[in-house]
Design an enzyme around this catalytic site. Structure first.
Site, PDB file in Angstrom:
ATOM      1  CB  ALA A  40      -1.076   0.164   1.263  1.00  6.77           C
ATOM      2  CB  CYS A  42      -2.233   5.544  -0.171  1.00  9.55           C
ATOM      3  SG  CYS A  42      -2.476   5.658  -1.738  1.00  9.55           S
TER       4      CYS A  42
END
Length: 435
Positions: A40, A42
């Protein structure tokens, strides 16, 4: 049938999983130039700030899971340097493979201009787990951090560096932070930055770096700024340069042009994620807004199309959200600046209003802006900034945009109401009634 996928993150592995689920005997080979699959991106800034304890927490599935549980030939340290579209082969420094169907899911890389001194130690980007681990190690004993770029990544990094006690300067070439917002809306973002002792330098252009082996100063068109470490966060560019000699069609920024089934103009070649275009439902044309949500959706649909179960990508409306200290910044659709750039006749309404019933404890002010077509009343965009309740409203506006609703139709939506969550008229409904 041999499926070759270049790229082992969101789009690539979403596609691979669809092939696994729909074609029992498929040979699936994924080629990743790094060593880590399916993580991930982000979440990386929040590892820097300590909210997420380790980069390993961001890994959704490791390489061994793909290999042993899902029968995927998941290879690491395999960087593709050329593709022969006529003979259907991909090649790297130590390998060459044929394919029946190919997916390019190579993502994007941070832009770092060839500034003088950009090879000095202490200048970083944040895109991968190794990037972030190197940055965390380097920043440990450093006091002043300079971030070049005041967009989403720059703001998230700034907040997280402040949280671990760093002094932060943001240098932004534009006259405002967060240029995807209107300038007056962005003023609230700058106020929040300065309230948290971030030095904001707008309308300033970086020209290079100075230092003895390690960066010590950022040189701009206005000043020489002392720093201990630099993070460059001025945007990304699609990882498609290895295809530059092919006859694939490209967007003006180098992203691969695809249709709604993630097909390119070359038979048996697909593309998805940050290296590809996304259809914009409001602009009615391909655009480039690289986000993880789009990559996962496009990858899933690419995989289905590759196994003969095509389902069209329905497009994007430009929705995004970010936490910045006590503020939440949400936007969807087109801003007034974007509407002016494409010569849309539009009007807009802006209100400041409580996010819940005014008599209920804890009400916070929201600033809500709606843009709509002057002639048809069709909703064209929304921006919301506040301390609470932004996410709920921006998703309502995103849904309205997806369904091409008119601004006056917002008043008729049956939205949830109870004093701890809303007033009898939702803030976006109250804003729409100002028309």
């Amino acid at each position: 049938m041999r499926y070759v996928i270049i790229g082992g993150d969101a789009a690539g592995m979403s596609a691979a999983m669809q092939i696994v689920r729909h074609e029992e005997n498929a040979e699936i080979i994924t080629l990743e130039r790094g060593e880590i699959y399916s993580y991930a991106q982000c979440g990386l800034p929040y590892v820097i700030g300590g909210l997420i304890s380790s980069t390993t927490d961001l890994i959704a599935r490791d390489v061994e899971t793909f290999r042993h549980k899902y029968r995927i030939d998941a290879r690491t340290k395999h960087e593709v340097t050329s593709v022969d579209l006529k003979n259907q082969t991909v090649s790297g420094h130590h390998f060459s493979l044929s394919y029946d169907k190919l997916l390019v899911a190579t993502g994007a890389s941070p832009i770092v201009p060839s500034w003088p001194g950009s090879d000095l130690r202490g200048i970083h980007t944040v895109k991968t787990i190794p990037d972030t681990e190197q940055l965390i190690a380097d920043a440990k004993e450093k006091k002043h951090i300079t971030i070049i770029g005041g967009g989403y990544i720059g703001l998230e990094l700034a907040e997280n560096f402040v949280k671990i006690g760093k002094e932060v300067t943001i240098i932004e070439q534009a006259p405002q932070l967060a240029t995807i917002f209107d300038e007056d809306m962005a003023n609230m973002i700058q106020e929040e930055a300065e309230k948290n002792e971030i030095k904001v330098r707008l309308n300033e252009t970086v020209e290079g770096f100075a230092g003895n082996e390690r960066v010590e100063r950022v040189i701009t068109d206005q000043a020489s700024i002392r720093t201990d470490l630099v993070v460059v966060a001025i945007g990304v560019t699609p990882n498609t340069s290895f295809l530059s000699n092919s006859n694939l069609h490209f967007h003006h920024n180098g992203a691969i042009s695809v249709n709604r089934f993630m097909e390119t103009n070359v038979e048996n070649v697909y593309a998805a994620g940050d290296c590809a275009t996304q259809y914009h439902r409001i602009k009615k044309k391909n655009d480039y807004i690289p986000l993880g949500t789009h990559a996962n959706k496009q990858g899933r649909l690419a995989g289905k199309a590759m196994v003969g179960q095509p389902s069209p990508f329905q497009g994007i409306v430009g929705t995004s959200i970010i936490k910045f200290f006590s503020l939440t910044l949400g936007r969807t659709g087109l801003s007034s600046r974007e509407l002016e750039e494409i010569s849309y006749p539009y009007d807009q309404m802006t209100t400041e209003i409580g996010h819940i019933a005014g008599y209920y404890p804890g009400a916070e002010r929201l600033t809500v802006r709606l843009c709509y077509h002057r002639d048809t009343n069709q909703l064209l965009g929304g921006q919301i900034i506040g301390r609470a309740g932004v996410d709920k409203r921006i998703d309502v506006l995103s849904t309205a945009l997806y369904n091409e609703m008119k601004v006056d139709e917002l008043e008729h939506l049956d939205l949830a109401y109870a004093p701890p969550y809303n007033g009898v008229w939702d803030p976006i409904q109250q804003t729409a009634r100002r028309r």
